[in-house]
Design a protein around this motif. Structure first.
Motif, mmCIF file in Angstrom:
data_model
loop_
_atom_site.group_PDB
_atom_site.id
_atom_site.type_symbol
_atom_site.label_atom_id
_atom_site.label_comp_id
_atom_site.label_asym_id
_atom_site.label_seq_id
_atom_site.Cartn_x
_atom_site.Cartn_y
_atom_site.Cartn_z
ATOM 1 N N TYR A 179 0.849 -1.193 0.000
ATOM 2 C CA TYR A 179 0.000 0.000 0.000
ATOM 3 C C TYR A 179 0.885 1.244 0.000
ATOM 4 O O TYR A 179 2.101 1.152 0.161
ATOM 5 C CB TYR A 179 -0.933 0.017 1.220
ATOM 6 N N THR A 180 0.254 2.407 -0.204
ATOM 7 C CA THR A 180 0.988 3.677 -0.196
ATOM 8 C C THR A 180 0.940 4.287 1.196
ATOM 9 O O THR A 180 -0.148 4.473 1.758
ATOM 10 C CB THR A 180 0.378 4.665 -1.207
ATOM 11 N N LYS A 181 2.091 4.579 1.726
ATOM 12 C CA LYS A 181 2.174 5.175 3.065
ATOM 13 C C LYS A 181 1.660 6.609 3.030
ATOM 14 O O LYS A 181 1.987 7.364 2.110
ATOM 15 C CB LYS A 181 3.626 5.125 3.553
ATOM 16 N N GLY A 182 0.869 6.986 4.029
ATOM 17 C CA GLY A 182 0.380 8.356 4.086
ATOM 18 C C GLY A 182 -0.841 8.507 4.975
ATOM 19 O O GLY A 182 -1.278 7.557 5.637
ATOM 20 N N GLU A 183 -1.396 9.693 5.011
ATOM 21 C CA GLU A 183 -2.594 9.983 5.801
ATOM 22 C C GLU A 183 -3.723 9.069 5.347
ATOM 23 O O GLU A 183 -4.016 8.972 4.139
ATOM 24 C CB GLU A 183 -3.000 11.445 5.601
ATOM 25 N N PRO A 184 -4.363 8.348 6.295
ATOM 26 C CA PRO A 184 -5.439 7.432 5.912
ATOM 27 C C PRO A 184 -6.486 8.091 5.013
ATOM 28 O O PRO A 184 -6.932 9.209 5.281
ATOM 29 C CB PRO A 184 -6.040 7.019 7.257
ATOM 30 N N CYS A 185 -6.809 7.421 3.931
ATOM 31 C CA CYS A 185 -7.842 7.831 2.979
ATOM 32 C C CYS A 185 -7.467 9.050 2.128
ATOM 33 O O CYS A 185 -8.296 9.540 1.359
ATOM 34 C CB CYS A 185 -9.165 8.120 3.690
ATOM 35 N N SER A 186 -6.240 9.532 2.235
ATOM 36 C CA SER A 186 -5.851 10.728 1.469
ATOM 37 C C SER A 186 -5.728 10.444 -0.023
ATOM 38 O O SER A 186 -5.667 11.372 -0.827
ATOM 39 C CB SER A 186 -4.530 11.298 2.000
ATOM 40 N N MET A 187 -5.710 9.157 -0.397
ATOM 41 C CA MET A 187 -5.621 8.809 -1.815
ATOM 42 C C MET A 187 -6.819 7.982 -2.273
ATOM 43 O O MET A 187 -6.734 7.213 -3.228
ATOM 44 C CB MET A 187 -4.315 8.042 -2.078
ATOM 45 N N CYS A 188 -7.936 8.128 -1.599
ATOM 46 C CA CYS A 188 -9.149 7.419 -2.028
ATOM 47 C C CYS A 188 -9.559 7.909 -3.414
ATOM 48 O O CYS A 188 -9.401 9.091 -3.740
ATOM 49 C CB CYS A 188 -10.295 7.666 -1.052
ATOM 50 N N ALA A 189 -10.090 7.011 -4.211
ATOM 51 C CA ALA A 189 -10.529 7.356 -5.558
ATOM 52 C C ALA A 189 -11.868 8.089 -5.518
ATOM 53 O O ALA A 189 -12.572 8.068 -4.504
ATOM 54 C CB ALA A 189 -10.646 6.091 -6.402
ATOM 55 N N GLU A 190 -12.224 8.706 -6.628
ATOM 56 C CA GLU A 190 -13.506 9.398 -6.721
ATOM 57 C C GLU A 190 -14.637 8.397 -6.512
ATOM 58 O O GLU A 190 -14.632 7.299 -7.053
ATOM 59 C CB GLU A 190 -13.637 10.044 -8.103
ATOM 60 N N GLY A 191 -15.587 8.778 -5.703
ATOM 61 C CA GLY A 191 -16.714 7.898 -5.414
ATOM 62 C C GLY A 191 -16.506 7.020 -4.196
ATOM 63 O O GLY A 191 -17.395 6.264 -3.812
ATOM 64 N N GLU A 192 -15.323 7.099 -3.585
ATOM 65 C CA GLU A 192 -15.038 6.327 -2.373
ATOM 66 C C GLU A 192 -15.161 7.225 -1.138
ATOM 67 O O GLU A 192 -14.806 8.399 -1.176
ATOM 68 C CB GLU A 192 -13.631 5.721 -2.428
ATOM 69 N N LYS A 193 -15.646 6.640 -0.074
ATOM 70 C CA LYS A 193 -15.829 7.352 1.179
ATOM 71 C C LYS A 193 -14.901 6.762 2.231
ATOM 72 O O LYS A 193 -14.652 5.556 2.238
ATOM 73 C CB LYS A 193 -17.292 7.216 1.636
ATOM 74 N N CYS A 194 -14.354 7.596 3.091
ATOM 75 C CA CYS A 194 -13.441 7.118 4.139
ATOM 76 C C CYS A 194 -14.252 6.539 5.301
ATOM 77 O O CYS A 194 -15.033 7.242 5.943
ATOM 78 C CB CYS A 194 -12.563 8.264 4.636
ATOM 79 N N VAL A 195 -14.085 5.241 5.540
ATOM 80 C CA VAL A 195 -14.772 4.566 6.641
ATOM 81 C C VAL A 195 -13.741 3.757 7.428
ATOM 82 O O VAL A 195 -13.153 2.811 6.897
ATOM 83 C CB VAL A 195 -15.887 3.622 6.126
ATOM 84 N N ASN A 196 -13.509 4.153 8.669
ATOM 85 C CA ASN A 196 -12.540 3.470 9.530
ATOM 86 C C ASN A 196 -11.165 3.341 8.864
ATOM 87 O O ASN A 196 -10.556 2.271 8.861
ATOM 88 C CB ASN A 196 -13.063 2.091 9.945
ATOM 89 N N LYS A 197 -10.715 4.454 8.270
ATOM 90 C CA LYS A 197 -9.399 4.555 7.638
ATOM 91 C C LYS A 197 -9.279 3.757 6.341
ATOM 92 O O LYS A 197 -8.189 3.521 5.849
ATOM 93 C CB LYS A 197 -8.290 4.139 8.617
ATOM 94 N N LEU A 198 -10.425 3.320 5.808
ATOM 95 C CA LEU A 198 -10.425 2.552 4.559
ATOM 96 C C LEU A 198 -11.250 3.289 3.508
ATOM 97 O O LEU A 198 -12.247 3.959 3.827
ATOM 98 C CB LEU A 198 -11.030 1.164 4.787
ATOM 99 N N CYS A 199 -10.846 3.151 2.251
ATOM 100 C CA CYS A 199 -11.566 3.748 1.127
ATOM 101 C C CYS A 199 -12.690 2.796 0.717
ATOM 102 O O CYS A 199 -12.437 1.734 0.169
ATOM 103 C CB CYS A 199 -10.618 3.977 -0.048
ATOM 104 N N ARG A 200 -13.900 3.194 0.994
ATOM 105 C CA ARG A 200 -15.049 2.319 0.741
ATOM 106 C C ARG A 200 -15.917 2.883 -0.374
ATOM 107 O O ARG A 200 -16.357 4.037 -0.324
ATOM 108 C CB ARG A 200 -15.880 2.136 1.996
ATOM 109 N N LYS A 201 -16.179 2.054 -1.380
ATOM 110 C CA LYS A 201 -17.037 2.456 -2.492
ATOM 111 C C LYS A 201 -18.475 2.080 -2.194
ATOM 112 O O LYS A 201 -18.755 0.957 -1.792
ATOM 113 C CB LYS A 201 -16.570 1.778 -3.782
ATOM 114 N N HIS A 202 -19.374 3.010 -2.370
ATOM 115 C CA HIS A 202 -20.783 2.744 -2.082
ATOM 116 C C HIS A 202 -21.568 2.571 -3.366
ATOM 117 O O HIS A 202 -21.203 3.106 -4.383
ATOM 118 C CB HIS A 202 -21.380 3.907 -1.284
#
Length: 202
Positions: A179-202
């Protein structure tokens, strides 16, 4: 005497329930597999900027079940061949755990894989001991998982079991960080929401 017999039957029924192998459609089994993966993925150190939330995949679960019933403590041959394991993913990842079924739980097995983090150097991308199970569990781009467990007396005792999780898309590419080291969820893709430090697509 009747009470004694009733207690004996109750104890026996508890043993039967405790020894029941969960199916790949068992909601509690699925929840435990997903919760363990997502909790551990959200707790990586150093933190991950692009860690995806994992979802259950029925085709991967069926794949895992097919392999556990083979009762072979080894990886299947299709893993290195494009689209040979499943048509849904070019390559599929696979983790295997072997142990006594009375002591098995998805969380304990997945945590055992995760604990290989002690042998992984994030900066050099090198393992001092076996750590490929860990890197697959925390491979950021793997967002689907399916797991299964079977009893395999041929591999030990009557209570020996194999637990397999298959991942899509596969992780563990040589000289690539999980994975890429950095601030949690700072590199989430468009359409993804930060949930518990994870990029979650709804």
């Amino acid at each position: 005497m009747a009470l004694k017999n009733l207690i004996s039957l109750w104890t026996l029924s508890l043993c039967v329930v405790a020894d029941k192998v969960p199916s790949i459609t068992d909601s509690q089994f699925i929840d435990e597999c997903l919760q363990a993966h997502n909790e551990l993925r959200g707790s990586v150190n150093p933190p991950a900027a692009d860690m995806k939330h994992m979802f259950w995949d029925e085709s991967l679960a069926k794949l895992a079940k097919e392999w556990t019933t083979e009762c072979k403590f080894e990886h299947r041959s299709c893993l290195s061949k494009p689209y040979k394991c499943t048509e849904d993913f070019q390559f599929v990842g696979e983790n295997i755990w072997l142990g006594g079924f009375p002591y098995f739980s998805p969380k304990s097995s997945i945590t055992a894989w995760y604990n290989e983090t002690a042998f992984y150097d994030f900066d050099t991308k090198a393992c001092s001991k076996v750590c490929g199970h860990y890197t697959q569990v925390v491979w950021a781009k793997s967002y689907k998982v399916g797991c299964a467990v079977s009893i395999c007396p041929n591999l030990g005792t009557s209570k020996t079991s194999i637990f397999v999780c298959n991942y899509g898309p596969a992780g563990n590419f040589v000289n690539v960080s999980p994975y890429t080291k950095g601030e949690p969820c700072s590199m989430c893709a468009e359409g993804e929401k930060c949930v518990n430090k994870l990029c979650r697509k709804h």
